[in-house]
Design a protein around this motif. Sequence first.
Motif, PDB file in Angstrom:
ATOM      1  N   ALA A  43     -83.888 -14.972 -40.045  1.00 23.24           N
ATOM      2  CA  ALA A  43     -82.871 -15.196 -39.006  1.00 23.24           C
ATOM      3  C   ALA A  43     -81.913 -16.311 -39.405  1.00 23.24           C
ATOM      4  CB  ALA A  43     -83.538 -15.518 -37.672  1.00 23.24           C
ATOM      5  N   LEU A  44     -82.443 -17.407 -39.948  1.00 23.45           N
ATOM      6  CA  LEU A  44     -81.569 -18.528 -40.268  1.00 23.45           C
ATOM      7  C   LEU A  44     -80.645 -18.212 -41.439  1.00 23.45           C
ATOM      8  CD1 LEU A  44     -80.958 -21.223 -39.005  1.00 23.45           C
ATOM      9  CD2 LEU A  44     -82.480 -22.291 -40.669  1.00 23.45           C
ATOM     10  N   VAL A  45     -81.111 -17.414 -42.404  1.00 19.34           N
ATOM     11  CA  VAL A  45     -80.246 -17.063 -43.528  1.00 19.34           C
ATOM     12  C   VAL A  45     -79.066 -16.212 -43.052  1.00 19.34           C
ATOM     13  CG1 VAL A  45     -81.286 -14.909 -44.396  1.00 19.34           C
ATOM     14  CG2 VAL A  45     -80.294 -16.551 -45.989  1.00 19.34           C
ATOM     15  N   VAL A  46     -79.248 -15.425 -41.996  1.00 16.91           N
ATOM     16  CA  VAL A  46     -78.132 -14.638 -41.459  1.00 16.91           C
ATOM     17  C   VAL A  46     -77.043 -15.573 -40.941  1.00 16.91           C
ATOM     18  CG1 VAL A  46     -77.448 -13.050 -39.607  1.00 16.91           C
ATOM     19  CG2 VAL A  46     -79.506 -12.591 -40.951  1.00 16.91           C
ATOM     20  N   PHE A  47     -77.435 -16.603 -40.181  1.00 11.36           N
ATOM     21  CA  PHE A  47     -76.441 -17.566 -39.693  1.00 11.36           C
ATOM     22  C   PHE A  47     -75.719 -18.233 -40.860  1.00 11.36           C
ATOM     23  CE2 PHE A  47     -75.350 -21.997 -39.095  1.00 11.36           C
ATOM     24  CZ  PHE A  47     -74.346 -21.869 -38.146  1.00 11.36           C
ATOM     25  N   TRP A  48     -76.487 -18.797 -41.789  1.00  8.25           N
ATOM     26  CA  TRP A  48     -75.876 -19.551 -42.876  1.00  8.25           C
ATOM     27  C   TRP A  48     -75.087 -18.657 -43.835  1.00  8.25           C
ATOM     28  CZ3 TRP A  48     -74.536 -24.307 -42.751  1.00  8.25           C
ATOM     29  CH2 TRP A  48     -75.219 -25.185 -41.913  1.00  8.25           C
ATOM     30  N   ALA A  49     -75.489 -17.409 -44.000  1.00 11.59           N
ATOM     31  CA  ALA A  49     -74.698 -16.489 -44.825  1.00 11.59           C
ATOM     32  C   ALA A  49     -73.307 -16.303 -44.206  1.00 11.59           C
ATOM     33  CB  ALA A  49     -75.408 -15.140 -44.965  1.00 11.59           C
ATOM     34  N   GLY A  50     -73.257 -16.154 -42.890  1.00 11.81           N
ATOM     35  CA  GLY A  50     -71.967 -16.053 -42.215  1.00 11.81           C
ATOM     36  C   GLY A  50     -71.182 -17.348 -42.277  1.00 11.81           C
ATOM     37  N   ALA A  51     -71.881 -18.464 -42.072  1.00 11.65           N
ATOM     38  CA  ALA A  51     -71.211 -19.768 -42.088  1.00 11.65           C
ATOM     39  C   ALA A  51     -70.631 -20.081 -43.463  1.00 11.65           C
ATOM     40  CB  ALA A  51     -72.191 -20.865 -41.667  1.00 11.65           C
ATOM     41  N   LEU A  52     -71.355 -19.711 -44.523  1.00 16.05           N
ATOM     42  CA  LEU A  52     -70.947 -20.098 -45.876  1.00 16.05           C
ATOM     43  C   LEU A  52     -70.254 -18.977 -46.656  1.00 16.05           C
ATOM     44  CD1 LEU A  52     -74.074 -22.212 -46.847  1.00 16.05           C
ATOM     45  CD2 LEU A  52     -71.830 -23.025 -46.082  1.00 16.05           C
TER      46      LEU A  52
END
Length: 147
Positions: A19-28
């Motif tokens: 779940a957290l990698v989905v957020f950070w993939a979008g953020a970065l």
Amino acid sequence: MDRSTAPIQVVIDTVDPAALVVFWAGALAPRGYSVPAPPGDFADWPAFLAAQGVPEERWNDASTLEADGQPRIFFQRVPEAKSGKNRLHLDLLAGGGPSVPMELQRERVAAEVSRLEVLGATRVVEHADLGVHWVTMRDPEGNEFCV
């Protein structure tokens, strides 16, 4: 660049790496980061992990983001939730720094903050100091970062 020889990686503890990698993939993503493809000809990571004999209950133990020439970001599962202030955090440099007029910094930071809120980040506090404007935020698990 051969990612296996990258000089460093930043590790983020999380209760849910997927779940957290989905957020950070979008953020970065605007900075070139993405989840790498699995090795070989595997269609996806679950297929690769199954072929390696990794039990399905361990498939969410870790995840990674990579970008050419940038530090790798590794998300590792830990049993406990975040309990205090980060001692290390990421800065997403959106304002442009002290050489950019403060009003333009505010506009740039506001646009990036709005984009990140849509992805699931929350705004904590806005700052202006030494000619620089930024906002402290939290990712979906509460890890602080700045924009």
